[in-house]
Scaffold this motif. Structure first.
Motif, PDB file in Angstrom:
ATOM      1  N   HIS A  17      36.053  33.026  41.259  1.00  0.00           N
ATOM      2  CA  HIS A  17      36.806  31.979  40.578  1.00  0.00           C
ATOM      3  C   HIS A  17      35.816  30.863  40.229  1.00  0.00           C
ATOM      4  O   HIS A  17      34.622  30.985  40.499  1.00  0.00           O
ATOM      5  CB  HIS A  17      37.920  31.437  41.475  1.00  0.00           C
ATOM      6  N   CYS A  19      40.837  26.811  36.952  1.00  0.00           N
ATOM      7  CA  CYS A  19      39.953  27.922  37.274  1.00  0.00           C
ATOM      8  C   CYS A  19      39.249  28.274  35.974  1.00  0.00           C
ATOM      9  O   CYS A  19      39.900  28.498  34.959  1.00  0.00           O
ATOM     10  CB  CYS A  19      40.723  29.129  37.800  1.00  0.00           C
ATOM     11  N   GLU A  47      36.938  30.768  35.478  1.00  0.00           N
ATOM     12  CA  GLU A  47      36.324  32.098  35.459  1.00  0.00           C
ATOM     13  C   GLU A  47      37.466  33.094  35.420  1.00  0.00           C
ATOM     14  O   GLU A  47      38.339  33.056  36.296  1.00  0.00           O
ATOM     15  CB  GLU A  47      35.475  32.291  36.721  1.00  0.00           C
ATOM     16  N   TYR A  48      37.452  33.970  34.419  1.00  0.00           N
ATOM     17  CA  TYR A  48      38.576  34.900  34.282  1.00  0.00           C
ATOM     18  C   TYR A  48      38.696  35.744  35.550  1.00  0.00           C
ATOM     19  O   TYR A  48      37.760  36.425  35.942  1.00  0.00           O
ATOM     20  CB  TYR A  48      38.397  35.793  33.058  1.00  0.00           C
ATOM     21  N   CYS A  49      39.873  35.675  36.200  1.00  0.00           N
ATOM     22  CA  CYS A  49      40.017  36.313  37.510  1.00  0.00           C
ATOM     23  C   CYS A  49      41.260  37.175  37.600  1.00  0.00           C
ATOM     24  O   CYS A  49      41.762  37.446  38.685  1.00  0.00           O
ATOM     25  CB  CYS A  49      40.019  35.242  38.599  1.00  0.00           C
ATOM     26  N   HIS A  55      45.128  34.219  35.750  1.00  0.00           N
ATOM     27  CA  HIS A  55      44.001  33.270  35.741  1.00  0.00           C
ATOM     28  C   HIS A  55      44.384  31.937  35.115  1.00  0.00           C
ATOM     29  O   HIS A  55      44.072  30.875  35.635  1.00  0.00           O
ATOM     30  CB  HIS A  55      42.828  33.912  34.999  1.00  0.00           C
ATOM     31  N   MET A 109      46.079  29.495  37.258  1.00  0.00           N
ATOM     32  CA  MET A 109      45.407  29.083  38.497  1.00  0.00           C
ATOM     33  C   MET A 109      44.891  27.660  38.316  1.00  0.00           C
ATOM     34  O   MET A 109      43.695  27.411  38.211  1.00  0.00           O
ATOM     35  CB  MET A 109      44.253  30.044  38.805  1.00  0.00           C
TER      36      MET A 109
HETATM   37 CU1  CUA Z   1      40.725  32.120  39.448  1.00  0.00          CU
HETATM   38 CU2  CUA Z   1      40.381  32.362  37.086  1.00  0.00          CU
END
Ligand code: CUA
Length: 310
Positions: A144, A179, A181-183, A187, A190
């Motif tokens: 993340h 967030c 960062e693609y998670c 995402h 987040m």
């Molecule tokens: Cu955690 Cu994107």
């Protein structure tokens, strides 16, 4: 001056104006040269246009002064950017000696915050204005990235590692936390808020929280529940290294080499004790991989840190 511009996030930390100044400098340099080059292309295209159908271009060679100019001027400009950028980078990556520490655990798809006094929060972080805050961050699953635009701070949150960022809020308010960062599926959901409070409001908030005791005391209890204390004793009788006063020290390892006892080393020594054995000890400690959560690890780390003062 840009606070009314929707393109720009609010400036709410000591670092924000420094980052913005550098950013505007880069923007100004880029704009200046873009306009200059585009302008010259048009100007010369008109000035040296072919005037008769059979005209032939003149060969040009040499021009030392010109070559020196277009080498040295960009060199100076890039060095200015380099030194300036490095100074901002160092200021961002070196927290001051005295910080308010908060642990952050990222997980699909939420942010969990743990204050040293024991307060826990999800997707909301309360901090006082005017104090340097350090986030010690890890992830329970995937990568993340914590991003608070108003503070101009952003850093990856990695599974199995601890990363830090710090900021000093300059004005009370609520600021978006993303967030970055693609998670996975959620995402984009987040997200959270950093709530910057004035010192009295913050104190009131602290005392109004759940009274579960400090993070270190939770760690101490866990330390006993897991029977760590049977081997890690404060005297020399234990089968494991003495932990009192250990954090931050340099430890000699079995088989040579040294390591500084930091969060990452304590974490590794709990999950995979055989990885780096302290010189003079046997690899007899069981691994706690899968038996303690990331949050419990933070409690244990904070307990080991607290053994400093005794
Ligand atoms: Cu955690 Cu994107």
């Amino acid at each position: 001056m840009w606070s009314g511009t929707p393109l720009f996030p609010e400036s709410a930390s000591t670092m924000a104006s420094r980052v913005d100044a550098l950013y505007f400098f880069l923007l100004a340099v880029s704009a200046f040269f873009s306009i200059l080059i585009a302008g010259l292309i048009v100007f010369y295209a008109v000035k040296y246009r072919r005037r008769s159908p059979d005209a032939v271009g003149v060969n040009v060679s040499g021009g030392l002064a010109l070559e020196l100019t277009w080498t040295i001027v960009p060199l100076i400009i890039t060095m200015v950017i380099f030194v300036w950028g490095a100074s901002v980078f160092f200021a961002m990556s070196r927290p001051p000696a005295e910080t308010l520490n908060v642990y952050v655990v990222g997980k699909q798809w939420m942010w969990k915050f743990q204050h040293l006094d024991g307060q826990r929060e999800i997707n909301e972080l309360h901090v006082p204005v005017g104090r340097a805050v350090k986030l010690i961050m890890t992830s329970e699953d995937v990568i993340h990235d914590v991003f608070v635009p108003a503070f101009r701070v952003k850093a990856d949150v990695l599974p199995g590692r601890y990363t830090n960022i710090w900021f000093q809020p300059t004005k009370p308010g609520r600021y978006h936390l993303f967030c970055a960062e693609y998670c996975g599926t959620r995402h984009s959901g987040m997200i959270g808020e950093v709530v910057v409070m004035d010192p009295t409001g913050y104190q009131a908030w602290l005392s109004g929280g759940t009274a579960q005791g400090s993070l270190a005391s939770a760690g101490e209890k866990l330390f006993q529940d897991l029977a760590c204390n049977t081997c890690h004793r404060p005297d020399a009788q234990g089968r494991g290294p003495i932990l009192q006063g250990l954090f931050g020290k340099t430890q000699t390892l079995e088989g040579g080499g040294t390591i500084v006892v930091d969060e990452a080393y304590v974490r590794e020594s709990i999950l995979n004790p055989g990885a780096k054995i302290t010189a003079g000890f046997q690899p007899i400690m069981p691994a706690f991989q899968g038996l303690v959560t990331e949050e419990q690890l933070l409690e244990l780390i904070e307990y080991v840190k607290s053994l400093q003062a005794r």
